[in-house]
Scaffold this active site. Structure first.
Site, PDB file in Angstrom:
ATOM      1  N   PRO A 207     -30.216  -4.520 -19.745  1.00  0.00           N
ATOM      2  CG  PRO A 207     -29.897  -6.273 -21.212  1.00  0.00           C
ATOM      3  CD  PRO A 207     -30.289  -4.843 -21.173  1.00  0.00           C
ATOM      4  CE  LYS A 212     -28.998  -0.037 -16.924  1.00  0.00           C
ATOM      5  NZ  LYS A 212     -28.251  -1.204 -17.433  1.00  0.00           N
ATOM      6  CB  THR A 213     -23.716   4.612 -15.676  1.00  0.00           C
ATOM      7  OG1 THR A 213     -24.525   3.793 -14.825  1.00  0.00           O
ATOM      8  CG2 THR A 213     -23.069   5.711 -14.856  1.00  0.00           C
ATOM      9  CD  GLU A 428     -16.895 -30.410 -26.993  1.00  0.00           C
ATOM     10  OE1 GLU A 428     -17.617 -29.680 -27.714  1.00  0.00           O
ATOM     11  OE2 GLU A 428     -17.087 -30.538 -25.774  1.00  0.00           O
ATOM     12  CG  HIS A 431     -21.863 -30.880 -29.104  1.00  0.00           C
ATOM     13  ND1 HIS A 431     -23.170 -31.041 -28.731  1.00  0.00           N
ATOM     14  CD2 HIS A 431     -21.134 -30.985 -27.962  1.00  0.00           C
ATOM     15  CE1 HIS A 431     -23.236 -31.246 -27.430  1.00  0.00           C
ATOM     16  NE2 HIS A 431     -22.009 -31.222 -26.933  1.00  0.00           N
ATOM     17  CG  ASP A 504     -23.899 -30.461 -23.981  1.00  0.00           C
ATOM     18  OD1 ASP A 504     -23.582 -29.262 -24.093  1.00  0.00           O
ATOM     19  OD2 ASP A 504     -23.113 -31.404 -24.194  1.00  0.00           O
TER      20      ASP A 504
END
Length: 604
Positions: A207, A212-213, A428, A431, A504
């Protein structure tokens, strides 16, 4: 060690200079030259020439208080005006012509030189200058036209301040793979004695932001060899064949400086599959063909190691990834818990830290973050420290910086109405309460109803205790129930629903669809994949691969699964209604509470 170059001037810069010179010539030089052709005489001379009938044309300029006139040879004269009432009659009797405007003539030869020859010389001079400059950059007059076919790869040589493996954390497997390359560049004879050849090409896949570089530069830094860096898009040219010429020139330079490393970033720009369609990109295909030729296995290993990076390995041409070209693929994935902690420690070396900082806790909160995002978290924390006028970065700075990266900055001007604030508080807590009352759910870390710049009016943060590589069916169902808990709380308390659950709903639907189409968690479809993932490192887009009837059945099962978990969340909240009210009231007053405060009230 990088060379600092002066910024290049665009072509429009030179054209502006030319146009400015031409305007100066036409509006200043020409009128000045014309002015110098006028002879100034006294009024007596003018009267004498009038009596002798030597005047051809005459112009009386009342504003300038002067008289312009010409003789029979078109010479121009000028004199001042006098109080002479009979002047007009005398001029008429002399045969002079009255003119509205006498043009101040310039010599035809001078006019031709200034109007035509001078601009041509200016253009030719600038053209010669630019041609010499471009050819000198391309390597001389016999080199490629204007340097379009010449490689412009950046070359990094050994430096005391170069990147090393110690500067790259969280990618132990990738570093182990690349350490062998470094050892080969230091001691090639050790491998040749056994008859082992180092891979010609190593492909780094993963990703964005995983380093990587940086890994490629670390290989060059450890090996102490020249490092050629070039992006795949830099090979793309307007003219067919120029990209292939750049590839040839790049490998020619690399062979001259061998042993060395050639790094091609975003190689998918030139290495995409050749589909053979009419009207395809001939320039890109010729560039790819030349790259395949340069990497072919006809020559023995000459000390040139090719590293390439891409986020889209599935789009690369099979001829590019076969053995003999890119022999080895090194995944550079998102770091795990231990890797995130190591990355945070590496980036935190440059900032002043308070002794109370717990990197393990920060790493757990930043689950799923890449190396670049973790570096950004450290930097955001340092910036917050400076804004608050402190000298050391604290634990709260780092925790807040995680929230900034995830949800944006706090919106200081966003003022919710009392009713909106109550709805968000219940949402909230809904949740958090559903998550806390289920098994296999991550503990609640923080709950807030402070609006953020991302558009979130509040959020509930859950943090896993350790690494989590697999998710059971029950865990996924619990996650869907937790996502529906916010809407369920609104419906239970206010007997209505708001737009605050849009994100959600999107996440719950996506997760339910993945369970049915990709994870084989549907009794009807069993272990049949109905959906395929494309661009797994760039968002993981999916596409259905089934009939219209199957798509309709998938939609029905997705709706049924989400409805079941929504009903379960509603049941949990109904059974704990008193705690829901108590926690929502506490959050409404405090605006932000910790996981410890939440659990203390819930268990009290």
């Amino acid at each position: 060690m990088q060379e600092v170059k002066k910024p290049k001037k665009p072509l429009i810069y030179y054209y502006v200079i030319v146009m400015a010179i031409l305007l100066l010539v036409n509006f200043l030089l020409m009128p000045w030259m014309a002015q110098n052709q006028v002879q100034e005489v006294d009024y007596g001379t003018f009267m004498t020439m009038t009596e002798n009938k030597q005047i051809e044309e005459v112009q009386v300029d009342q504003e300038e208080n002067q008289i312009l006139f010409t003789d029979r040879n078109n010479n121009i004269y000028k004199t001042g005006m006098m109080d002479d009432p009979d002047l007009t009659q005398r001029l008429f009797d002399s045969g002079a012509k009255f003119s509205g405007e006498i043009v101040e003539h310039v010599s035809p030869v001078v006019s031709f030189l200034v109007s035509w020859i001078l601009p041509i010389l200016i253009f030719v001079g600038i053209g010669q200058y630019m041609s010499r400059k471009m050819m000198s950059k391309a390597g001389g007059p016999n080199s490629m036209i204007f340097g379009m076919g010449k490689s412009n790869a950046k070359v990094y040589v050994k430096s005391s301040e170069g990147i090393r493996f110690s500067d790259v954390a969280g990618e132990d497997e990738a570093k182990e793979n690349l350490t062998e390359v470094v050892d080969y560049l230091h001691n090639p004879s050790k491998y040749k004695e056994v008859g082992a050849d180092m891979p010609k090409g190593i492909l780094l896949v993963g990703p964005p932001g995983t380093g990587k570089t940086m890994l490629a530069k670390a290989v060059a830094g450890e090996a102490g060899v020249p490092f050629f860096s070039m992006s795949g898009s830099e090979f793309v040219e307007m003219f067919v064949g120029m990209g292939a010429s750049k590839v040839r020139d790049l490998f020619k330079q690399a062979k001259e400086k061998a042993p060395c490393i050639v790094f091609i970033d975003e190689i998918d720009a030139i290495g995409q599959k050749r589909d053979g369609r009419a009207g395809g990109n001939d320039e890109r295909e010729q560039t790819l063909n030349q790259l395949l030729t340069e990497m072919d296995g006809f020559e023995s290993n000459n000390g040139v190691i090719i590293l390439a990076a891409t986020n889209r390995p599935e789009s690369l041409d099979p001829a590019l990834t076969r053995p003999g070209r890119f022999d080895r693929r090194v995944p550079v994935e998102l770091p795990d818990l231990k890797g995130r902690e190591e990355i945070l420690r590496v980036h935190a070396k440059k900032v002043r830290l308070d002794e109370s900082v717990d990197f393990n806790k920060i790493a757990r909160m930043a689950s799923g973050a890449s190396g670049a995002e973790l570096a950004n978290i450290i930097n955001e924390a340092a910036l917050r420290t400076v804004r608050d006028g402190r000298r050391y970065v604290t634990q709260s700075d780092l925790e807040e910086s995680i929230e900034v990266v995830i949800a944006g900055y706090q919106k200081k001007n966003a003022i919710l109405t009392d009713q909106e604030k109550r709805i968000v508080a219940y949402h909230e807590i809904g949740h958090a309460l559903v998550a806390a009352k289920q098994n296999h759910s991550a503990p609640v870390q923080k709950i807030t109803i402070v609006p953020r710049t991302s558009g979130a009016l509040g959020y509930t943060m859950q943090v896993e205790e350790g690494n989590h590589y697999l998710m059971l069916k029950e865990e996924l169902e619990n996650k869907i129930a937790t996502l529906t808990g916010g809407r369920a709380a609104e419906e239970l308390v206010f007997q209505t629903s708001s737009t605050g659950a849009s994100n959600d709903i999107e996440q719950a639907t996506k997760l339910a669809r993945a369970m049915i189409t990709r994870y084989g968690m549907s009794k009807d479809f069993d272990m049949v994949a109905m959906e395929t993932v494309t661009n797994q490192y760039l968002g993981g887009d999916t596409s259905l691969a089934c009939s219209a009837e199957s798509q309709a059945e998938i939609d029905r099962q997705v709706v049924e699964l989400v409805k079941q978990q929504h009903a379960r969340a509603m049941k949990i909240l109904e059974e704990n209604r008193s705690k829901l009210d108590e926690l929502a009231k506490y959050l409404y007053e405090k605006e932000t509470i910790t996981g410890e405060e939440f659990m203390k009230i819930l268990e009290g």
